[in-house]
Design an enzyme around this catalytic site. Structure first.
Site, PDB file in Angstrom:
ATOM      1  N   ARG A   1      40.345  40.564  28.899  1.00 19.67           N
ATOM      2  CA  ARG A   1      40.012  39.358  29.441  1.00 19.67           C
ATOM      3  C   ARG A   1      39.188  38.315  28.384  1.00 19.67           C
ATOM      4  O   ARG A   1      39.003  36.785  28.598  1.00 19.67           O
ATOM      5  CB  ARG A   1      39.863  39.276  31.025  1.00 19.67           C
ATOM      6  CG  ARG A   1      40.852  39.729  31.914  1.00 19.67           C
ATOM      7  CD  ARG A   1      40.203  40.452  32.988  1.00 19.67           C
ATOM      8  NE  ARG A   1      39.757  39.583  33.731  1.00 19.67           N
ATOM      9  CZ  ARG A   1      40.508  38.211  34.554  1.00 19.67           C
ATOM     10  NH1 ARG A   1      41.553  38.277  35.088  1.00 19.67           N
ATOM     11  NH2 ARG A   1      39.251  37.153  35.008  1.00 19.67           N
TER      12      ARG A   1
ATOM     13  N   ARG B   1      33.535  36.805  19.718  1.00 17.96           N
ATOM     14  CA  ARG B   1      34.297  36.000  18.883  1.00 17.96           C
ATOM     15  C   ARG B   1      32.785  36.131  17.603  1.00 17.96           C
ATOM     16  O   ARG B   1      31.446  37.013  18.391  1.00 17.96           O
ATOM     17  CB  ARG B   1      33.413  34.593  19.430  1.00 17.96           C
ATOM     18  CG  ARG B   1      33.825  34.160  20.586  1.00 17.96           C
ATOM     19  CD  ARG B   1      34.055  32.959  21.132  1.00 17.96           C
ATOM     20  NE  ARG B   1      35.403  32.259  21.776  1.00 17.96           N
ATOM     21  CZ  ARG B   1      34.319  32.111  23.215  1.00 17.96           C
ATOM     22  NH1 ARG B   1      33.129  32.123  23.733  1.00 17.96           N
ATOM     23  NH2 ARG B   1      35.383  31.853  24.155  1.00 17.96           N
TER      24      ARG B   1
ATOM     25  N   ARG C   1      39.262  46.962  45.075  1.00 16.53           N
ATOM     26  CA  ARG C   1      37.873  47.192  45.160  1.00 16.53           C
ATOM     27  C   ARG C   1      37.236  45.856  45.777  1.00 16.53           C
ATOM     28  O   ARG C   1      38.012  45.638  45.998  1.00 16.53           O
ATOM     29  CB  ARG C   1      37.539  47.266  43.818  1.00 16.53           C
ATOM     30  CG  ARG C   1      37.576  48.372  42.728  1.00 16.53           C
ATOM     31  CD  ARG C   1      37.242  50.019  43.008  1.00 16.53           C
ATOM     32  NE  ARG C   1      35.642  49.866  42.671  1.00 16.53           N
ATOM     33  CZ  ARG C   1      35.374  50.361  42.721  1.00 16.53           C
ATOM     34  NH1 ARG C   1      35.646  51.590  43.389  1.00 16.53           N
ATOM     35  NH2 ARG C   1      33.860  50.729  43.045  1.00 16.53           N
TER      36      ARG C   1
ATOM     37  N   ARG D   1      26.288  42.733  38.988  1.00 18.33           N
ATOM     38  CA  ARG D   1      25.676  41.203  38.410  1.00 18.33           C
ATOM     39  C   ARG D   1      24.705  40.502  39.626  1.00 18.33           C
ATOM     40  O   ARG D   1      24.713  41.643  40.233  1.00 18.33           O
ATOM     41  CB  ARG D   1      26.628  40.242  37.782  1.00 18.33           C
ATOM     42  CG  ARG D   1      27.881  40.417  39.003  1.00 18.33           C
ATOM     43  CD  ARG D   1      28.808  39.784  38.311  1.00 18.33           C
ATOM     44  NE  ARG D   1      29.689  39.312  39.121  1.00 18.33           N
ATOM     45  CZ  ARG D   1      31.293  38.534  38.878  1.00 18.33           C
ATOM     46  NH1 ARG D   1      31.406  38.561  38.059  1.00 18.33           N
ATOM     47  NH2 ARG D   1      32.223  38.534  40.067  1.00 18.33           N
TER      48      ARG D   1
ATOM     49  N   GLU E   1      25.785  42.231  43.286  1.00 19.87           N
ATOM     50  CA  GLU E   1      26.922  42.031  43.824  1.00 19.87           C
ATOM     51  C   GLU E   1      27.190  43.758  43.667  1.00 19.87           C
ATOM     52  O   GLU E   1      27.467  44.032  41.648  1.00 19.87           O
ATOM     53  CB  GLU E   1      27.305  41.223  42.850  1.00 19.87           C
ATOM     54  CG  GLU E   1      29.011  42.130  42.967  1.00 19.87           C
ATOM     55  CD  GLU E   1      29.881  40.753  42.534  1.00 19.87           C
ATOM     56  OE1 GLU E   1      29.274  39.417  42.132  1.00 19.87           O
ATOM     57  OE2 GLU E   1      31.429  40.617  41.989  1.00 19.87           O
TER      58      GLU E   1
ATOM     59  N   TYR F   1      45.669  41.243  39.436  1.00 20.53           N
ATOM     60  CA  TYR F   1      44.706  40.821  39.222  1.00 20.53           C
ATOM     61  C   TYR F   1      44.513  39.329  38.833  1.00 20.53           C
ATOM     62  O   TYR F   1      44.521  38.965  37.858  1.00 20.53           O
ATOM     63  CB  TYR F   1      43.860  41.743  37.916  1.00 20.53           C
ATOM     64  CG  TYR F   1      42.255  41.424  38.558  1.00 20.53           C
ATOM     65  CD1 TYR F   1      41.360  40.223  38.679  1.00 20.53           C
ATOM     66  CD2 TYR F   1      41.477  42.188  36.474  1.00 20.53           C
ATOM     67  CE1 TYR F   1      39.959  40.453  38.320  1.00 20.53           C
ATOM     68  CE2 TYR F   1      40.706  42.119  36.579  1.00 20.53           C
ATOM     69  CZ  TYR F   1      39.923  40.645  37.537  1.00 20.53           C
ATOM     70  OH  TYR F   1      38.458  40.703  37.007  1.00 20.53           O
TER      71      TYR F   1
HETATM   72  N1  UDP Z   1      33.617  43.593  31.498  1.00 17.08           N
HETATM   73  C1  UDP Z   1      32.399  44.796  31.626  1.00 17.08           C
HETATM   74  N2  UDP Z   1      30.602  44.602  31.263  1.00 17.08           N
HETATM   75  C2  UDP Z   1      30.534  42.950  31.824  1.00 17.08           C
HETATM   76  C3  UDP Z   1      31.978  42.369  32.160  1.00 17.08           C
HETATM   77  C4  UDP Z   1      32.386  42.950  32.268  1.00 17.08           C
HETATM   78  O1  UDP Z   1      32.547  45.680  31.067  1.00 17.08           O
HETATM   79  O2  UDP Z   1      29.490  42.213  31.009  1.00 17.08           O
HETATM   80  C5  UDP Z   1      34.509  44.224  31.952  1.00 17.08           C
HETATM   81  C6  UDP Z   1      34.581  44.796  33.388  1.00 17.08           C
HETATM   82  O3  UDP Z   1      35.633  45.811  33.467  1.00 17.08           O
HETATM   83  C7  UDP Z   1      35.544  43.795  34.217  1.00 17.08           C
HETATM   84  C8  UDP Z   1      35.813  43.070  32.866  1.00 17.08           C
HETATM   85  O4  UDP Z   1      35.430  43.154  32.330  1.00 17.08           O
HETATM   86  O5  UDP Z   1      36.513  43.890  35.289  1.00 17.08           O
HETATM   87  C9  UDP Z   1      36.569  42.165  32.957  1.00 17.08           C
HETATM   88  O6  UDP Z   1      35.273  41.027  33.052  1.00 17.08           O
HETATM   89  P1  UDP Z   1      35.499  40.050  33.368  1.00 17.08           P
HETATM   90  O7  UDP Z   1      34.930  38.904  33.695  1.00 17.08           O
HETATM   91  O8  UDP Z   1      37.237  38.804  33.904  1.00 17.08           O
HETATM   92  O9  UDP Z   1      36.056  40.064  35.171  1.00 17.08           O
HETATM   93  P2  UDP Z   1      35.913  38.932  36.563  1.00 17.08           P
HETATM   94  O10 UDP Z   1      34.744  38.242  36.416  1.00 17.08           O
HETATM   95  O11 UDP Z   1      37.113  38.913  36.918  1.00 17.08           O
HETATM   96  O12 UDP Z   1      35.429  40.641  37.480  1.00 17.08           O
END
Ligand code: UDP
Length: 374
Positions: A172, A176, A248, A278, A299, A347
């Protein structure tokens, strides 16, 4: 036809609207006291800040038809999601980009040099076909960046080792080799001017649609309708008789402050020792508004118990086996279509949910026109 939609989130609203416009009678029920499902937004009573009640939702898509659809119901304001992460005593830019790499390794590499450095000195090239989250990370960013940004965060987010999660979760996020820090790479991105709930309200605003809130679905009443679209949890429809599909859930610890608490909308915490994943500061999701006060959500992610709100479907081996049994049951259930994140146990991003809802409604109308039963 008389049609029942269970759930007043994106799927229910879009299917309901399309079928209402085709002349059908639509009843939508939802167990909560508001529409919008987990996209629900509302203004905080103390500060007037627009709050994403169930966590951050940023609209992004490559699908022009979906973009035009949502824009026909509300005004979208320009918004770019730029995420930061606090890890090992520093603040870095996410997704991993040239700034992140140069800061982490204390270098001044240009794009081609950074690509060469990561690929030839850092990444684990012995992994040829990454299957797990960890393999994907080790192959493309190597052990240092994996440990700093992904390992701890992912253990907190998913409650298991990244070796047990599929590579698709990490896919996801882009990597870059330039200074573009836009979290998404889609052509269209924005935030509804007054939040998602008024947008969904506008979609539901049709003479053939009746919405009943705080109304729970009883599967025994399904036969009273010509068709049911169900966007609740798939296992819940069958009374969890084969067991529960794992999710979850999230807990939000809300706090308010004055001014600017953290300087950005989303600050991730990569260190395992920090218990939350976060902090979101909601006023930054509406940068065109001005507020003295500020509202933040810390969160926390944990296993979903029966009384909790399900957020992320887990989809590990165990869940996938159970899912295929429930899918079989669903296929044997005539007169009901299972839709959306909970109804299909996936998801899903908002744009994919909308696309699927548009396609489901179109397919239903086509079958109905041919006199076929769904
Ligand atoms: N992820 C991570 N560190 C970060 C951000 C994301 O390890 O700082 C991983 C984490 O397992 C997460 C996945 O990447 O579930 C996808 O991130 P995304 O930001 O798409 O998650 P969402 O915002 O949908 O919770």
């Amino acid at each position: 036809m008389n049609i029942l939609l269970v759930g007043a989130g994106l799927s229910g609203a879009i299917i309901g609207r399309t079928l209402a416009e085709a002349g059908h009678n639509i009843t939508i029920i939802d167990g909560r006291d508001h529409i919008g499902g987990n996209c629900h937004t509302e203004r905080d009573a103390e500060t007037n800040v627009m709050v994403h009640v169930y966590g951050p939702h940023i609209f992004h898509t490559d699908d022009e038809e979906v973009w035009n659809y949502v824009n026909s119901f509300t005004t979208f304001m320009p918004y770019k999601n730029r995420v930061k992460t606090t890890s090992q005593g520093q603040v870095f830019s996410l997704p991993i980009n040239l700034h992140t790499i140069n800061q982490y390794y204390n270098k001044t590499l240009r794009p081609a040099e950074a690509r060469d450095f990561i690929e030839n000195e850092i990444a684990d090239k012995s992994i040829t076909d990454p299957q797990t989250f960890e393999e994907q990370a080790m192959r493309f960013v190597g052990p240092d960046l994996y440990k700093a940004f992904f390992e701890g965060y992912t253990i907190k987010q998913w409650g298991c080792s990244p070796t047990e999660l599929p590579a698709s979760i990490l896919k996801r996020l882009p990597v870059r080799f330039n200074y573009d820090d836009n979290y998404f790479f889609h052509k269209f991105q924005g935030m509804p001017e007054n939040g998602y709930t008024p947008m969904i309200e506008a979609i539901l605003d049709h003479e053939n649609i009746t919405v009943h809130l705080e109304t729970w679905f009883d599967p025994d009443t399904a036969g009273e309708y010509d068709h049911v679209f169900y966007s609740g949890p798939l296992d819940g429809y069958f009374g969890y008789k084969l067991g529960r599909l794992g999710y979850r859930t999230l807990d939000f610890e809300k706090f308010t402050d004055k001014g600017d608490y953290q300087g950005c909308a989303v600050m991730n915490y990569g260190d395992r020792e920090v218990p939350y994943t976060r902090i979101t500061e909601h006023k930054h999701f509406s940068p065109w508004e001005e507020h003295e006060g500020t509202v933040c959500y810390k969160e926390f992610s944990r296993a979903c118990e029966p009384e909790d709100i399900p957020y992320y479907p887990i989809r590990q081996v165990k869940e996938k086996a159970l899912l295929s049994d429930y899918v079989k049951l669903a296929e044997e259930t005539g007169g009901v279509t299972f839709v959306g994140r909970l109804g299909t146990y996936r998801y899903l991003d908002m744009d994919v949910t909308i696309r699927e809802a548009m396609d489901t409604a179109a397919a239903f109308l086509e079958s109905a026109a041919k006199g076929e039963k769904m």
